[in-house]
Design an enzyme around this catalytic site. Sequence first.
Site, short mmCIF file in Angstrom:
data_model
loop_
_atom_site.label_atom_id
_atom_site.label_comp_id
_atom_site.label_asym_id
_atom_site.label_seq_id
_atom_site.Cartn_x
_atom_site.Cartn_y
_atom_site.Cartn_z
N GLY A 164 18.72 -30.37 1.74
CA GLY A 164 19.62 -29.30 1.32
C GLY A 164 18.85 -28.02 1.06
O GLY A 164 17.85 -27.74 1.73
N SER A 165 19.31 -27.25 0.09
CA SER A 165 18.75 -25.91 -0.14
C SER A 165 17.47 -25.97 -0.98
O SER A 165 17.22 -26.95 -1.69
CB SER A 165 19.78 -25.05 -0.86
N GLY A 177 16.70 -28.28 -4.14
CA GLY A 177 15.50 -29.12 -3.96
C GLY A 177 14.56 -29.01 -5.15
O GLY A 177 13.98 -30.00 -5.60
N GLU A 222 13.74 -32.16 2.25
CA GLU A 222 13.92 -31.52 3.54
C GLU A 222 14.80 -30.30 3.28
O GLU A 222 16.00 -30.45 3.07
CB GLU A 222 14.55 -32.53 4.49
N GLU A 232 17.14 -17.79 4.73
CA GLU A 232 17.88 -18.69 5.61
C GLU A 232 19.36 -18.31 5.57
O GLU A 232 20.00 -18.40 4.53
CB GLU A 232 17.70 -20.14 5.13
P1 NAI Z 1 22.89 -27.76 -1.71
O1 NAI Z 1 21.42 -27.95 -1.60
O2 NAI Z 1 23.40 -27.32 -3.05
O3 NAI Z 1 23.65 -29.13 -1.34
C1 NAI Z 1 23.05 -30.22 -0.66
C2 NAI Z 1 23.37 -31.52 -1.38
O4 NAI Z 1 22.82 -31.47 -2.71
C3 NAI Z 1 24.87 -31.78 -1.58
O5 NAI Z 1 25.12 -33.16 -1.47
C4 NAI Z 1 25.10 -31.35 -3.02
O6 NAI Z 1 26.20 -31.97 -3.62
C5 NAI Z 1 23.81 -31.81 -3.67
N1 NAI Z 1 23.49 -31.13 -4.94
C6 NAI Z 1 23.85 -29.89 -5.34
N2 NAI Z 1 23.36 -29.64 -6.57
C7 NAI Z 1 22.68 -30.74 -6.97
C8 NAI Z 1 21.96 -31.10 -8.14
N3 NAI Z 1 21.85 -30.26 -9.18
N4 NAI Z 1 21.37 -32.31 -8.20
C9 NAI Z 1 21.46 -33.17 -7.17
N5 NAI Z 1 22.15 -32.90 -6.03
C10 NAI Z 1 22.75 -31.70 -5.94
O7 NAI Z 1 23.31 -26.77 -0.56
P2 NAI Z 1 24.65 -25.90 -0.38
O8 NAI Z 1 24.95 -25.15 -1.62
O9 NAI Z 1 25.70 -26.78 0.18
O10 NAI Z 1 24.17 -24.86 0.75
C11 NAI Z 1 23.43 -23.70 0.40
C12 NAI Z 1 22.40 -23.37 1.46
O11 NAI Z 1 21.45 -24.41 1.55
C13 NAI Z 1 22.93 -23.21 2.86
O12 NAI Z 1 23.48 -21.97 3.09
C14 NAI Z 1 21.69 -23.44 3.67
O13 NAI Z 1 20.93 -22.26 3.72
C15 NAI Z 1 20.93 -24.48 2.85
N6 NAI Z 1 21.12 -25.85 3.39
C16 NAI Z 1 20.10 -26.45 4.06
C17 NAI Z 1 20.29 -27.69 4.62
C18 NAI Z 1 19.22 -28.40 5.37
O14 NAI Z 1 19.51 -29.11 6.30
N7 NAI Z 1 17.98 -28.32 4.97
C19 NAI Z 1 21.58 -28.39 4.54
C20 NAI Z 1 22.58 -27.69 3.77
C21 NAI Z 1 22.33 -26.47 3.23
#
Ligand code: NAI
Length: 499
Positions: free
Chosen positions: A231-232, A236, A253, A385
Amino acid sequence: MTVVGQRLTRDAFIGGEWHAARSGRRFASIDPSTGEHFADIAEGGADDIDAAVRSAAAAFPSWSARKPLDRGRILLKLAERLNAEAEMLAALETRDSGKPTDIAVSDVRGTARYFEYYGGLADKLQGETIPLGEDYVSYTRYEPFGVVGVIIPWNGPIQQAARSVAPALMTGNAVVAKPAEQTPLTCLELARLAFECGVPAGAFNVVPGFGEVAGAALVEHPLVSKVAFTGSVDTGRLVASAAAKRLIPVTLELGGKSPHIIFADADIEAAAKGAWLGINVNAGQICSAGSRLFVHSSVYDEVVARLQELNSTLTIGPGEANCFMGPLVSAEHKQKVDSYLGLAEQEGAAVHVGGQPMADLPPGSYTRPVLLTGVSNDMRVAREEIFGPVLVIIPFETDDEVVALANDSEYGLAAGLWTTDLSRAHRVAAQLQAGQVFVNEYWAGGVETPFGGVKNSGYGREKGVAGALDYTYLKTVTLRLHPHPRPAPPTQNDDSELD
Ligand code: NAI
Ligand code: MG
């Protein structure tokens, strides 16, 4: 899966059964192609995570004690089942994420491939023997951690789940997965199919819910011994900090701003097409998208013209219409991506919007492919990103200059380069700070090739044998063959060590 006038409901999958959230709450799943609220999903909280982790902990001893061959066969059976159900799963993925059908089908095939690859590896992961002389036998074993928490994003929901779940199960771990709130459906189906193919109750649980609640509870749970997060960067960091407090290992990742380099000696037609695909597949919502394009100044105009031409024919439509590009995953994400276009103008870049007209589209979160020229590598649009179909294009003169520009980034996930000069290919590949470098084909590689980042793109590896080892710890067993009284303590001249 299209149910008109009636919403789907889905519960958490815990211990081989469906369970509503203990709070009774549900959240909406939105089809980003239409804006339709089409499913209601159990909103897991800390108590649901606790139930899932306990169920996994109970399943772990017998699952890890199974013969590797048996675990492998179950995963191979699941691979076959996933291929057989590809159409159903892809339809669900398209509905939940907006992905065009072809991409969803390819994601499901990729999911099957993870289970095939790791299923086949189950009985082949072998340790080493270490030569200590005739009085000792010393060898290594790959041991599972126990309960692994897997936190999944929304850009490749089912295949990113498989990327972690397949190697974790294969090596004997039990899993609790928390899918992204935008796209929970296919991960739940994956758990059901895994159970039906023989993964025992509790060995693979899925609890949908919000990140700050269910995701955080998973990382903090005392019975979770390893976490894989995709994720982000910001999230992370939170996950890594919580894991650090408990001293458990994490695989992170975290995306990137991956450089894609076209040298003057490249096959320009192929390179331009490759650069175009590198940013527009899945509407740019790919962690390893080639989002910073560096083009040698002698071919810059030609490449930009070709990219504009390709963008002008790019079709946009609902996921089910299977155009080249579907909508972005959510209205919220569209707002983020679109905000970068305003920022690009403020920073002085030229914004070239492409794609075919979208006037007749339903009210989904559509966006158009964009090229940004007049960009320098220090602008925010070149550093952050965007995670959409927005490509920044920067000219360069020399190899040293482009390597320095490519490496001048907080990220280090992937890099691509196009050249017909073999020496240059290997030299530059060695100089780039990235977990993977693709030469003359962006995303060359597959399930077999280790994948992961450096710098803010994270650490640890997924895919390949390296990806399996990340779900194990190495144990060294050393035994004395002829028991004898404890030797005298080592003297200064003795070369033995006591750690
Ligand atoms: P995010 O990193 O918040 O979400 C990814 C996962 O983490 C989801 O399952 C979410 O529920 C979980 N999550 C969120 N907060 C958490 C916490 N405090 N503890 C544990 N798990 C948690 O990403 P988001 O807000 O959906 O997207 C934001 C940006 O992140 C995107 O615009 C993109 O730039 C980047 N991103 C990168 C990805 C990759 O493949 N590396 C995938 C998705 C987003
Ligand atoms: Mg959705």
